[in-house]
Every structure is written in C-alpha cells, then in structure tokens.
Design an enzyme around this catalytic site. Structure first.
Site, PDB file in Angstrom:
ATOM      1  N   SER A 167       0.864  -1.039  -0.028  1.00 32.13           N
ATOM      2  CA  SER A 167      -0.086  -0.185   0.017  1.00 32.13           C
ATOM      3  C   SER A 167       0.785   1.256   0.062  1.00 32.13           C
ATOM      4  O   SER A 167       2.070   1.260   0.636  1.00 32.13           O
ATOM      5  CB  SER A 167      -0.935   0.001   1.241  1.00 32.13           C
ATOM      6  OG  SER A 167      -1.735   1.235   1.399  1.00 32.13           O
ATOM      7  N   TYR A 216      -2.078  -0.017  10.238  1.00 35.00           N
ATOM      8  CA  TYR A 216      -2.422  -0.524   8.922  1.00 35.00           C
ATOM      9  C   TYR A 216      -1.031  -0.004   8.140  1.00 35.00           C
ATOM     10  O   TYR A 216      -0.498  -1.041   7.480  1.00 35.00           O
ATOM     11  CB  TYR A 216      -3.493   0.133   8.322  1.00 35.00           C
ATOM     12  CG  TYR A 216      -3.700  -0.151   6.887  1.00 35.00           C
ATOM     13  CD1 TYR A 216      -4.328  -1.373   6.596  1.00 35.00           C
ATOM     14  CD2 TYR A 216      -3.406   0.465   5.683  1.00 35.00           C
ATOM     15  CE1 TYR A 216      -4.532  -2.076   5.132  1.00 35.00           C
ATOM     16  CE2 TYR A 216      -3.503   0.012   4.384  1.00 35.00           C
ATOM     17  CZ  TYR A 216      -4.019  -1.213   4.225  1.00 35.00           C
ATOM     18  OH  TYR A 216      -4.458  -1.565   2.750  1.00 35.00           O
ATOM     19  N   LYS A 246       1.815  -2.521   6.162  1.00 32.92           N
ATOM     20  CA  LYS A 246       2.166  -2.507   4.710  1.00 32.92           C
ATOM     21  C   LYS A 246       3.569  -2.105   4.442  1.00 32.92           C
ATOM     22  O   LYS A 246       4.278  -2.525   3.629  1.00 32.92           O
ATOM     23  CB  LYS A 246       1.301  -1.666   3.964  1.00 32.92           C
ATOM     24  CG  LYS A 246      -0.210  -2.224   4.068  1.00 32.92           C
ATOM     25  CD  LYS A 246      -0.278  -3.506   3.340  1.00 32.92           C
ATOM     26  CE  LYS A 246      -1.872  -3.913   3.197  1.00 32.92           C
ATOM     27  NZ  LYS A 246      -1.861  -5.025   2.233  1.00 32.92           N
TER      28      LYS A 246
END
Length: 283
Positions: free
Chosen positions: A148, A161, A165
């Site tokens: 990401s 998050y 990533k």
C-alpha cells in the site's frame, strides 16, 4: 520478463484474498491467460461464487479450485501450498489477503495484532509455504505481495495498517534480493494500488468515488507493469498521477535525509513547502 516466461510454461496461479476486489479480478486475468487457478479466501458463499466466475473465464479443461484458507493460520497456508503443488507447478503466487481496522499508536492493540497476522504474517506465511518449493521446481515464476502507499508515505490516521504494509514492502525487497542472489528464476513484485474501489473501501463509500479506479483498471495496469519486470508497481488513480506519487515518496524519504520532523508533509511549518514541491518537484 519472468511473468511472460511463466505464462509460456503454464502452471498454477494461487491468489489469496481472491473472493472479491482485486484478488478476484487478478484470478480471472490469470485464468484468461491460460493458467490453472486456485482461489484462497475465508470459506463461504463469496468464495464459491468467485470460483464459479473464474471457472467461466478459464480455458476449456482448466483447473479452477476454491481452497478455503485463513492466512492467519500457518497450518491452513501450508495445506493451501500442498494442494497447489498437487495441482501443478506454481507459476504465480499472489499474497493479496488483507484487512483494514482502525488503530492509534496509543491503544487498540488487538486491532494491531489482527492486522499484523493477516496483512504481514499472512504474506510471510505464503512466502515461506511456497517459495522453497518454487525454487526447487526451477521454473520461471512470480511472487506478488500486495502492499500500500500507506506503507511508503505512512500518512497519519491508521498507524497499525501503515506498519503492516511497510513490513510487506521490506519483506518483498529482501525476498527479491535473496532470490536474485540464489539465481532462482523467480521475480518478486510489490503491488501498490492507488485509490481502488474494493469491498474494504465500500465500507466507507457505498458508491464509487470519482477519484477511485475500479479493480479491473488496477489489475490490468499491474499485469502490464509486472510483464515489463517492474518491482515497485505504484498505481495512479483518477486523482493522483504517477508524478505526484513519486514526489510524495521523495518527500517522505527527505524527512530522513534532511532531518525534518516525522510526517513533515502534514506538519504546519512545512505545509507550504510540501505543496510547492508536489507541484514543481523543487524544494
């Protein structure tokens, strides 16, 4: 490039997180390209429906299977690998399964651990369950790990998050180096979507935002770049083009080089400087 060679020799494409979104579209494209396909996701109607859809897109006589798999469980990922290699040589491994939960740096520890188990350790489990056998096969193949942009520029808002990533990025870089040093005919690709309208995004946006790409646009762009041999595959969308992406990544690296405050892009004292750099590329 390696993906083209893998297609020419045939084999199996394994896609985790394949029941919807980019995973389902990728599984469909691999089937259309002539590969056998294994779709891995949590058990249920979505996985069965996705498998039926991919089977309709596959060549006559192709093998298209659903293998219910929780990538947070190593035994299940090893069973997925066993089933894949029973089916045929693995030409494509796409570690795509992921979840998004809210986090802050100060609390929500359980959400941090759940995302790490799926988004990062799920990828690592996939690599460790498949890669050695892919090396031993000695055939052209590719490993795709879904990252990401949040793992590259790490914007404020969801540090858990971002961390998962960022870890996928580092793992993918190290894996590419190790396979290259070993002389294995396997290329690694870091799949970094832009704003893509997936089931995860639909939780917040019932209708597709104008800025978002469809999963089909994203996967088609990805396959084009993977076919060219790109490792870092950062996607534009309808709001952010490739030039802006590169400048944002360059600015983020500049925080270290110039010893600016962390996440200076969002720091009041650097707001105007970043805006000018994003437009002109000059700091």
């Amino acid at each position: 490039m390696m993906y083209r060679q893998a297609l020419s020799e045939g084999g199996v494409a394994v896609v985790t997180g394949a029941a919807s979104g980019v995973g389902l579209v990728a599984a469909t494209r691999f089937a259309e390209a002539g590969l056998d396909v294994i779709l891995a996701d949590l058990p249920g109607e979505k996985l069965e429906s996705a498998t039926a859809s991919v089977r309709n897109a596959a060549r006559p006589g192709a093998t298209v299977l659903a293998v219910p798999t929780d990538v947070a469980d190593m035994d299940q990922v090893m069973a997925l690998a066993d089933k894949a290699f029973e089916t045929g040589p693995v030409a494509v491994l796409m570690n795509n399964a992921g979840i998004g939960l809210s986090t802050t740096s100060l609390d929500q520890f359980e959400n941090w651990t759940q995302m790490m188990e799926v988004n990062f350790f799920g990828v690592l489990r996939g690599v460790q369950a498949f890669a050695k056998r892919m090396i031993e096969a000695g055939r052209p193949a590719v490993i795709v790990n879904t990252g990401s942009k949040q793992g590259i520029t790490t914007p404020p808002g969801n540090p858990g998050y971002n961390a998962t990533k960022a870890a996928v990025k580092v793992l993918s870089e190290q894996l590419a180096h190790e396979l290259r040093e070993a002389g294995a005919p396997i290329s690694v690709h870091l799949f970094v979507p832009g704003f893509t309208y997936t089931g995860m995004v639909a939780k917040w946006f019932p209708d597709k935002p104008a800025a978002a790409w469809t999963s089909e646009q994203t996967v088609d762009y990805f396959i084009e770049k993977m076919s060219d041999g790109d490792f870092y595959i950062l996607f534009p969308d309808n709001d952010v083009d490739s030039t802006r992406d590169k400048r944002r990544a360059e600015w983020a690296a500049g925080d270290i080089i110039q010893n600016r405050p962390p996440l200076s892009r969002w720091h009041p004292e650097y707001k105007d400087a970043f805006a000018d750099f994003e437009k002109t590329g000059r700091s």
